[in-house]
Structure formats: structure tokens, C-alpha cells
Design a protein around this motif. Sequence first.
Motif, PDB file in Angstrom:
ATOM      1  N   VAL A   1       0.827  -1.201   0.000  1.00 24.22           N
ATOM      2  CA  VAL A   1       0.000   0.000   0.000  1.00 24.22           C
ATOM      3  C   VAL A   1       0.866   1.258   0.000  1.00 24.22           C
ATOM      4  CG1 VAL A   1      -1.929  -1.092   1.188  1.00 24.22           C
ATOM      5  CG2 VAL A   1      -0.170   0.086   2.517  1.00 24.22           C
ATOM      6  N   LEU A   2       0.317   2.298  -0.585  1.00 27.11           N
ATOM      7  CA  LEU A   2       0.887   3.636  -0.481  1.00 27.11           C
ATOM      8  C   LEU A   2       0.026   4.392   0.519  1.00 27.11           C
ATOM      9  CD1 LEU A   2       2.167   5.939  -3.271  1.00 27.11           C
ATOM     10  CD2 LEU A   2       0.444   6.799  -1.704  1.00 27.11           C
ATOM     11  N   GLU A   3       0.651   4.842   1.602  1.00 26.05           N
ATOM     12  CA  GLU A   3      -0.075   5.557   2.656  1.00 26.05           C
ATOM     13  C   GLU A   3       0.269   7.039   2.577  1.00 26.05           C
ATOM     14  OE1 GLU A   3      -0.258   5.923   7.538  1.00 26.05           O
ATOM     15  OE2 GLU A   3       0.578   4.108   6.618  1.00 26.05           O
ATOM     16  N   VAL A   4      -0.764   7.872   2.522  1.00 30.71           N
ATOM     17  CA  VAL A   4      -0.581   9.319   2.427  1.00 30.71           C
ATOM     18  C   VAL A   4      -1.323  10.001   3.568  1.00 30.71           C
ATOM     19  CG1 VAL A   4      -0.821  11.353   0.967  1.00 30.71           C
ATOM     20  CG2 VAL A   4      -0.532   9.101  -0.088  1.00 30.71           C
ATOM     21  N   LYS A   5      -0.665  10.939   4.191  1.00 31.11           N
ATOM     22  CA  LYS A   5      -1.314  11.749   5.229  1.00 31.11           C
ATOM     23  C   LYS A   5      -1.320  13.202   4.748  1.00 31.11           C
ATOM     24  CE  LYS A   5      -2.714  12.771   9.531  1.00 31.11           C
ATOM     25  NZ  LYS A   5      -2.902  14.232   9.420  1.00 31.11           N
ATOM     26  N   TYR A   6      -2.539  13.683   4.384  1.00 29.89           N
ATOM     27  CA  TYR A   6      -2.695  15.089   4.029  1.00 29.89           C
ATOM     28  C   TYR A   6      -2.879  15.907   5.304  1.00 29.89           C
ATOM     29  CZ  TYR A   6      -3.670  13.167  -0.609  1.00 29.89           C
ATOM     30  OH  TYR A   6      -3.585  12.497  -1.796  1.00 29.89           O
ATOM     31  N   LYS A   7      -2.516  17.147   5.239  1.00 30.18           N
ATOM     32  CA  LYS A   7      -2.619  18.017   6.406  1.00 30.18           C
ATOM     33  C   LYS A   7      -4.071  18.102   6.890  1.00 30.18           C
ATOM     34  CE  LYS A   7      -1.124  22.489   8.176  1.00 30.18           C
ATOM     35  NZ  LYS A   7      -0.453  23.785   7.872  1.00 30.18           N
TER      36      LYS A   7
ATOM     37  N   ILE B   1      -0.933  16.144  -7.389  1.00 31.59           N
ATOM     38  CA  ILE B   1      -1.501  16.418  -6.070  1.00 31.59           C
ATOM     39  C   ILE B   1      -1.270  17.880  -5.692  1.00 31.59           C
ATOM     40  CG2 ILE B   1      -1.414  15.835  -3.622  1.00 31.59           C
ATOM     41  CD1 ILE B   1      -2.556  13.629  -5.337  1.00 31.59           C
ATOM     42  N   ASP B   2      -2.333  18.566  -5.366  1.00 33.04           N
ATOM     43  CA  ASP B   2      -2.197  19.978  -4.989  1.00 33.04           C
ATOM     44  C   ASP B   2      -2.463  20.204  -3.497  1.00 33.04           C
ATOM     45  OD1 ASP B   2      -4.878  19.517  -4.946  1.00 33.04           O
ATOM     46  OD2 ASP B   2      -5.417  21.042  -6.433  1.00 33.04           O
ATOM     47  N   LYS B   3      -2.581  19.106  -2.735  1.00 33.48           N
ATOM     48  CA  LYS B   3      -2.786  19.215  -1.294  1.00 33.48           C
ATOM     49  C   LYS B   3      -1.431  19.174  -0.580  1.00 33.48           C
ATOM     50  CE  LYS B   3      -7.202  16.692  -1.483  1.00 33.48           C
ATOM     51  NZ  LYS B   3      -7.941  15.512  -0.972  1.00 33.48           N
ATOM     52  N   GLU B   4      -1.416  19.708   0.624  1.00 30.60           N
ATOM     53  CA  GLU B   4      -0.189  19.676   1.416  1.00 30.60           C
ATOM     54  C   GLU B   4      -0.052  18.301   2.088  1.00 30.60           C
ATOM     55  OE1 GLU B   4       1.995  22.085   5.074  1.00 30.60           O
ATOM     56  OE2 GLU B   4       0.192  22.904   4.120  1.00 30.60           O
ATOM     57  N   ILE B   5       1.048  17.621   1.805  1.00 39.58           N
ATOM     58  CA  ILE B   5       1.271  16.272   2.311  1.00 39.58           C
ATOM     59  C   ILE B   5       2.151  16.313   3.557  1.00 39.58           C
ATOM     60  CG2 ILE B   5       2.304  14.024   1.805  1.00 39.58           C
ATOM     61  CD1 ILE B   5       1.582  14.439  -1.121  1.00 39.58           C
ATOM     62  N   GLU B   6       1.668  15.705   4.640  1.00 35.63           N
ATOM     63  CA  GLU B   6       2.463  15.624   5.863  1.00 35.63           C
ATOM     64  C   GLU B   6       3.486  14.496   5.756  1.00 35.63           C
ATOM     65  OE1 GLU B   6       0.461  15.571   9.565  1.00 35.63           O
ATOM     66  OE2 GLU B   6      -0.825  17.292   9.111  1.00 35.63           O
ATOM     67  N   TYR B   7       3.052  13.352   5.232  1.00 33.53           N
ATOM     68  CA  TYR B   7       4.001  12.258   4.986  1.00 33.53           C
ATOM     69  C   TYR B   7       3.426  11.327   3.937  1.00 33.53           C
ATOM     70  CZ  TYR B   7       1.172   9.098   7.920  1.00 33.53           C
ATOM     71  OH  TYR B   7       0.157   8.349   8.448  1.00 33.53           O
TER      72      TYR B   7
ATOM     73  N   GLN C   1      -6.037  15.781   7.842  1.00 34.51           N
ATOM     74  CA  GLN C   1      -6.913  14.684   7.409  1.00 34.51           C
ATOM     75  C   GLN C   1      -6.373  13.359   7.950  1.00 34.51           C
ATOM     76  OE1 GLN C   1      -7.913  14.558   3.248  1.00 34.51           O
ATOM     77  NE2 GLN C   1      -7.971  16.783   3.054  1.00 34.51           N
ATOM     78  N   GLU C   2      -7.250  12.353   7.920  1.00 36.08           N
ATOM     79  CA  GLU C   2      -6.838  11.012   8.300  1.00 36.08           C
ATOM     80  C   GLU C   2      -5.960  10.408   7.205  1.00 36.08           C
ATOM     81  OE1 GLU C   2      -7.463   9.272  11.202  1.00 36.08           O
ATOM     82  OE2 GLU C   2      -8.113  11.267  11.849  1.00 36.08           O
ATOM     83  N   PRO C   3      -5.095   9.438   7.538  1.00 39.09           N
ATOM     84  CA  PRO C   3      -4.256   8.792   6.508  1.00 39.09           C
ATOM     85  C   PRO C   3      -5.100   8.150   5.411  1.00 39.09           C
ATOM     86  CG  PRO C   3      -3.482   8.239   8.698  1.00 39.09           C
ATOM     87  CD  PRO C   3      -4.798   8.934   8.885  1.00 39.09           C
ATOM     88  N   TYR C   4      -4.594   8.189   4.213  1.00 38.37           N
ATOM     89  CA  TYR C   4      -5.277   7.652   3.038  1.00 38.37           C
ATOM     90  C   TYR C   4      -4.433   6.499   2.482  1.00 38.37           C
ATOM     91  CZ  TYR C   4      -6.317   7.495  -2.016  1.00 38.37           C
ATOM     92  OH  TYR C   4      -6.606   7.082  -3.303  1.00 38.37           O
ATOM     93  N   PHE C   5      -5.075   5.366   2.176  1.00 36.12           N
ATOM     94  CA  PHE C   5      -4.352   4.188   1.690  1.00 36.12           C
ATOM     95  C   PHE C   5      -4.737   3.890   0.244  1.00 36.12           C
ATOM     96  CE2 PHE C   5      -4.734   3.749   6.250  1.00 36.12           C
ATOM     97  CZ  PHE C   5      -3.472   3.355   6.642  1.00 36.12           C
ATOM     98  N   ASN C   6      -3.734   3.502  -0.550  1.00 35.34           N
ATOM     99  CA  ASN C   6      -3.987   3.132  -1.937  1.00 35.34           C
ATOM    100  C   ASN C   6      -3.210   1.862  -2.251  1.00 35.34           C
ATOM    101  OD1 ASN C   6      -4.793   3.174  -4.597  1.00 35.34           O
ATOM    102  ND2 ASN C   6      -4.347   5.344  -4.888  1.00 35.34           N
TER     103      ASN C   6
END
Length: 395
Positions: free
Chosen positions: A93-99, A135-141, A101-106
Motif C-alpha cells: 500500500v501507499l499511505e498518504v497523510k494530508y494536512k 496532487i495539490d494538497k499539502e502532504i504531511e508524509y 486529514q486522516e491517513p489515506y491508503f492506496n
Amino acid sequence: MLIKENEKVKAVSSNFYNYIFKKENGTFLRWGKSLNDDPIMAPLPEILDLEISQGKCSGKCPECYKCNGDVNKTINLSFKDFRKIFHNVANTVLEVKYKNQEPYFNSLFHMLEIDNFYDDCLTKNDFIKRFCLNIDKEIEYIKIYNKGMLTQIAFGICDLDTNPDFLKMMKYCREFDVIPNFTFNGNGLTNELAEEISKVAGAVAISNHKNTYDCVKTLTDKGMKQINIHFIVHDKSYDSIFKLIDDIKTDSRLEKLNALVLLRYKPKGNNRDKFKQITLEQYKNIINYSIQKGVSIGFDSCSAPLYLQVVKDNPELKKTEIFVEPCESSLFSSYINCKGEFYACSFCEGEGMWKTGINVLNQDFKDVWNNTQANKFREKLLKNNRRCPMFGGLK
């Protein structure tokens, strides 16, 4: 379920299944609710046997259960399908945490199906960079990891150069935290190829063949420690195994060999009805002779019932029972052929209830792993005390 992983260890922790795998040598521990409890199965396979080529093979081994050898048609698993299978079984999985927001999994398995957008991505960073393009959102990790249990892949090949993507596949495994291993016939190994193999492969098994001893030396000279000789035991090979044991002690080419691994004969493929199983007494002779000579012996899970019979009356050897793994097919391991079809194990393919397999290229592997056909096989296997339900002579 909590999964922790670094370069040396993968650890899985839960109330019903716990697993620690040491990447440097393949040692593992597995337990259930407590250290005295053995789990029935893993949530997803720990080991994948993956066939990447079938057909013409210079080995032409008379025991070949895959019917490889002098045949005209060769089938290779493509790198594209390999990647889909890999990420499907490993549950990458690719895990993304936007500022804010809850973590998002793909799922990488599903990402690879999107308009060939990720076709040329070969590393974790490739996937991350490609994902971030629009992606135009701010990514925390952002990070990529395997949520499944997969720790090793055992590649099934013909010759070393049969599948042109073989080395590429092994390197890809390493990039995504899975150890690649393989067995081959000993033909076609050059110093250059051995150098490449030594950088990525965990263990290499060499079938007992004309070039075996030289191959062992070539690979161990490159610093590889997990080099084994595979020997299929049957009535016509029985006598020659004692010479092989002697050679391991006297031939300098085998000085750094890890172990001699005994494989149980299965009446399948080219060898159907050509050979017979050895007796319990003969198997005991092999074990005792290897101990006498100080030669390390291993064996496949198909041989576990035979080995356990040998040691049950030997107090010293009986201590080794804890290290014996009976048949783990569909419980802790699985097999997928070069057409992308799942079977409980490679010997089951085309046999009995496994006349046809289950396609893994177009559905989530969790659904394959828990398929009705797989569950029926597990029931038979467990009722038979994890002794092979497919080949009645393996007792």
C-alpha cells in the motif's frame, strides 16, 4: 494487527497470529495466542512459490514434475504481470497523510491497473513521485510498505536466461522488502551472473546435476552463505546420495555449502511411475549417515512425516521436532504459475481438486486466499494432520 519491519527483521503481532522473520538467514518464529499455541494459518501467505518460466530447459532432469526439458513451447511470466502478482500477494500500500486529514491508503495492485500510469515505476520513490505529480494538497508524509505477511519468494525457473526479466524481478523484490530465492539446474552460471545474483538473492538451491559442485563454489566465492544442493530421493537415486554426502566432506568446492536438502519424490510430470519411494529404513540410513559424516541435512515439508518417524525413537534427534514444518500449502505458503493462476502448491497443479487454478491477476488476493476451493483443501490438509492429501504415498 501490527506489522513492524526494518532491513533485518519483519515482525507481525496480533491476538491470533504472531510472526518474526530474520531476513539474513530465513529463520522464523511463529505462534498464536501464546507461545504454546500454533496458529492454523496466516492471514496471507508468508512464502510465495512463483513460477516465472516453463518449457524448454537444458537440465532435462528425469524427475522434472513440471515436464520441462525438450519441449518446443516456452511460457514466461511478463514483468508487468509479475508486479501485479507481487503487490497483490504482498498487499503493498501507499499511505498518504494530508494536512488535517486522516491517513489515506492506496493499493499498488490497483494502482498498476490505472491506464498504465505506473508502468515504468521500479522503486518506491518512483511510485511516490508519480503519485505526487497531480496532487495539490499539502502532504504531511507519504510511504510505501507491505501490509501482508510475505517475506520470501521462491522463483520457479527453467534456465537462468529463460525469462529475460528474472534478475529484474529479483531486484524488484528487494526494493519492496521481500527476499528472492530460486532453484536452478546449474547450467549457464557465469562469474558475471553470479556477481549479480549475490547482490540480490537470499538463498539459491542447485539441483544435483553435472555442474552442481562448480556452481556451489562460484556462488559461495561471491560471499553467499545460503547455498544448498537439492536432491530428489527415490529408489534409483538412493545409492548415489551416500557418495554425495562423502563429497560434501572431501570436495573443496563444497566447503562452504550450507546444506544438502532432501526432496520427496512425487509421481507427477516426466517422472510419473518411473521411480518408487524409498523405505523408512532407507531414509533412516541417509539421516544417520549424514550425522555420522557431520553433513548438514535439510528437507522439504513433504518429507516431514517421514523424518518425524525416523526421530521418534531417538531421544537426541527427537529434540529437532520443533524445527520441522509439515505441509504448509495454503496455510502459510501458496503457489502461482506463470499464467497467473493460484494453486495450493506446485505439485497440486492439474491434480484432483486442483484441475484448474484461481486467477490472481483480476481480483484481490485476499479473496483468492479465502476462496472456497482453497478452504476445502485446507480442511482436507488439517484433517489429515498436515500430511499431503493429494499424493497418498507421502506418509
